[in-house]
Design an enzyme around this catalytic site. Sequence first.
Site, short mmCIF file in Angstrom:
data_model
loop_
_atom_site.label_atom_id
_atom_site.label_comp_id
_atom_site.label_asym_id
_atom_site.label_seq_id
_atom_site.Cartn_x
_atom_site.Cartn_y
_atom_site.Cartn_z
CG HIS A 1 32.54 -53.72 -36.88
ND1 HIS A 1 32.50 -54.84 -36.09
CD2 HIS A 1 31.57 -52.89 -36.40
CE1 HIS A 1 31.56 -54.70 -35.18
NE2 HIS A 1 30.98 -53.53 -35.34
CG HIS B 1 28.53 -59.28 -26.90
ND1 HIS B 1 28.76 -58.38 -27.89
CD2 HIS B 1 29.54 -59.17 -26.03
CE1 HIS B 1 29.88 -57.74 -27.62
NE2 HIS B 1 30.36 -58.21 -26.51
CD GLU C 1 26.50 -59.31 -32.32
OE1 GLU C 1 26.00 -58.35 -31.73
OE2 GLU C 1 25.99 -59.84 -33.33
CG ASP D 1 29.93 -51.59 -29.98
OD1 ASP D 1 30.19 -50.97 -31.01
OD2 ASP D 1 29.07 -52.49 -29.94
CG ASP E 1 28.54 -56.37 -34.07
OD1 ASP E 1 28.69 -57.30 -33.26
OD2 ASP E 1 28.36 -55.19 -33.75
#
Lengths: 385, 622
Positions: free
Chosen positions: B83, B439, B218, B87, B193
């Site tokens: 996306h 993460h 994630e 980041d 995400d």
Amino acid sequence: MYEISSDENEFEDWFIESLKIYSNIHEYQLEHPTRVIEWTGEKNVCVAGYNLSKNEILELLLPLKLFADDNQGLCAERDFKVVHGGFTDGSIHCLKHIPGTRCVVTNDGSSSKLQVWDVGGDDCDVIKKTGDIHLKTASLDKGVKIDSPLTGNASVLHGSQVNDIQLTELTSGTPLYTLGTDIPDVLSSLRFVSGSVFLACSVNGDVYVGDTRSPSYLQKSPAGGREGNHWCMGVRADSSLPEPSSCSVARLSSSCQAVVSDLRNLKSPVCQAQLNVQRKTTSDEFLIVTWAPALDNCLAVSGFDGMVQIYNTASWRPELMEFQPIFIHRGHMMSDAHFDTSSSVVTTHVWHPSRPWTVLSAAGDGSVHVWDWVDNTTASSKSLA
Amino acid sequence: PTGLYAVPRSMHVSLSISSSCSFSGAGQDVGRSCILVSIGGKNIMLDCGMHMGYNDDRRFPDFSYITQQGRLTEFLDCVIISHFHLDHCGALPYMSEMVGYDGPIYMTHPTKAICPILLEDFRKITVDKKGETNFFTSQMIKDCMKKVIPLNLHQTVQVDDELEIKAYYAGHVLGAAMVQIKVGSESVVYTGDYNMTPDRHLGAAWIDKCRPDILISESTYATTIRDSKRCRERDFLKKVHETVERGGKVLIPVFALGRAQELCILLETFWERMNMKAPIYFSTGLTEKANHYYKLFITWTNQKIRKTFVQRNMFEFKHIKAFDRSYIDNPGPMVVFATPGMLHAGLSLQIFRKWAGNEKNMIIMPGYCVQGTIGHKILNGQKKLELENRQTVIPEYEPGWSLEVKLQVEYMSFSAHADAKGIMQLIRMAEPRNMLLVHGEAKKMEFLKDKIEQEFSINCFMPANGETSTVATNPSVPVDISLNLLKREMALGGPLPDPKKPRTIWRASLRLVSPEQALKELGLSEHQLRFTCRVQLQDAHSDSDTHIRIYTHLKSVLKGYTIQHLPDGTVMVESIVIKVSSSPEEPNTKVLLLSWSYQDEDLGSFLSTLLKKGLPAALSSM
């Protein structure tokens, strides 16, 4: 525009109203509903599932935004953090944090066994079971009520009936005190009011005063022929005092009657009220009454339906009259997807120990809400003055 | 025997160039995503994010991990961007244009449209405003975007003969996708995400029950239980309402394609309901731009918005009007949505400068701000803003400019991430064989790992930055079968594969290893297989003479072979042992015992045939 259903209207009304009646509100959805919310620290609570088989115990950190009083606008942290979690095979009906330790003691609501858990520290996020306490004296499988004295050695006061109340040392499992009585009444609440004096409420509404220093001491105050076949008790004690001086005891019945009395004279009520509640459930298992620890004369009741009601007992009278709540938390009936008055009964609620208007509540649909309610009655009286 | 052994293969997920780091500034958690996956001999880079907390080279992933072995283009089969958040895509032009990568880059249509706008914004802040060098240029962003191949949802894209990818809806932001990567029977799903609960603006993430070998999720919010969207919205309305009631002005700096639409819908409904009179403005240009994109990507939004869009233009609001710069100094309360979102330039900054000095006013920052921007500074509680005398293209900045921040600053994050429950939901949906959480902080996710492993009976990995996780898979390897064998199998009965419908379409890359190594890897012990045979021979000599006659005969027939006559009388040709014996009753009837190993089968059979013919009479016994 699309059609707006009446449910949606109801929801929108509440949404707008909520802007005014809460200074903060946070709504969470647990995977499984909880019937326990227990403080384990100033910002931490424990919750646990009550499924028949596998369940989780979680220690949650409350949203930091709630505590960021000075610069709340810049604090974006509004989620619960799962700081510790553990698994249990049984259901959790009762959970008590032992003050001064990282231990919690649980009972499954049907057996005479207590589980002892280490919630854990910073090094690991797993809650581990450290042992069981088998209660030899528990005669009926009605579930055990638990409390812990605020001072002294880590110990638990427990009992399922008046005649099996016992104080047990946590580490050794050694009985420290056994109440000498043969009254077989089933317990609904058990609470210390000082280092050694405790109150026990039986489901028929009788309140007993006991003292762990003296096994033979037992003082009984009957409910006094009031309505309701199931009673529970809420106690407001100043725990900083070594001996209970004045301590308010509230009894709540399944017939929505509330009776407030003073510990020094439990036999005659200070005041009482018929609460304005429409029962939505026939079950009495979630009935609960609590005193606001940092407000005067405020108590909260839940377990009748999807609401938590807050009453100010200052206006109550010695004779039984109907009174309106000063605040109603309807949030649990307003789930994201629907407006539902039937299914989600509030399973429990607790007050924050020091923040006067902060309440946490949970419902049968797995929702947990943290809310700072606005007392519009005092606000208006203040502005009038 | 052949030295070819099929050894169970494994799949690697390497996080060596990935980073997960959080820094705090108004509670903003930002890491950087860049994951390298090796599957079925293919190398795929998942996301190419930038670390927003650094100002130097550390902000970009360390590609030397790959480039020390050669060029990126040779090593990577493709790059996939989940996306448009920086980041996840901020290092893309750096990777493709400065490090050098010419292979395919995949992203969805909306991401392809929005990503370059954000990259350019970021470049302006970094290079034009902060004066940094060693950064990508506008041209590099353009060149990089030329390498992008757009993805449609649920469309299987064949990257090459063996590698295929498929995008799924991820919620989160417009155009966010989860991606399934498949090589033969092996597959990986990368979530990027994602959000498992629908909101006013986007739907919930969804994926097939595709049973990937690994699901890479994630997990920044893995240990949280998310506060409901409704409460965030309530807070937003409450703040706006309170400010307007006290006669203040509200500035909401937004990114045109972020959640501005959502907030407008929310305010419009609220104004209508509360019969509010204060004007709400939307900066011009923003509306057109947003409408343009939303028309293009309407299928990416949720059902309610789609329904509304059919009936009316989403930005034809009753209460929200176009803003004109001259309104800035208008008295009385108002609410203004203005770009850009990070207060680094343009209208939002201009309005901020005018309104910042009044404590009755409020600024609501609905999103993340890059370091060095005014937005970032005020979110960190800075009360006095100064700007150094530096070359700048922004006319609003004058040298020595300084400003007291008296207005109320509110940070409200509306970005939607999956929490612990969301992760569990996704696992239930996709049914992976292994789970990999990236993460997060492993120490704080031990309980979640236990929970996943218990509930789904799968392995859960939590590699740290720079760590590689390896997951063994059992891919099916297609083999050509001879017609005879097939017929024989058929004769035995049982179900037969449909020859026209091959089970696998992928050729395994087999390895050639020595038998010793294969035995070792497979954990087998070595066995020797020997053939023995007896040959009867009439030879009127002593046994020892017959030995010698055989030795001489073979020496003359088999040139170039190692033939030995051992002290015990045995004759050896390579590994073949020949022994002579006779019974005392018939001393002329010799029995030759031949023994050879499986490896010397050809020579062994040859010798037995040869010796059956007898020894030539002319042989001397020497």
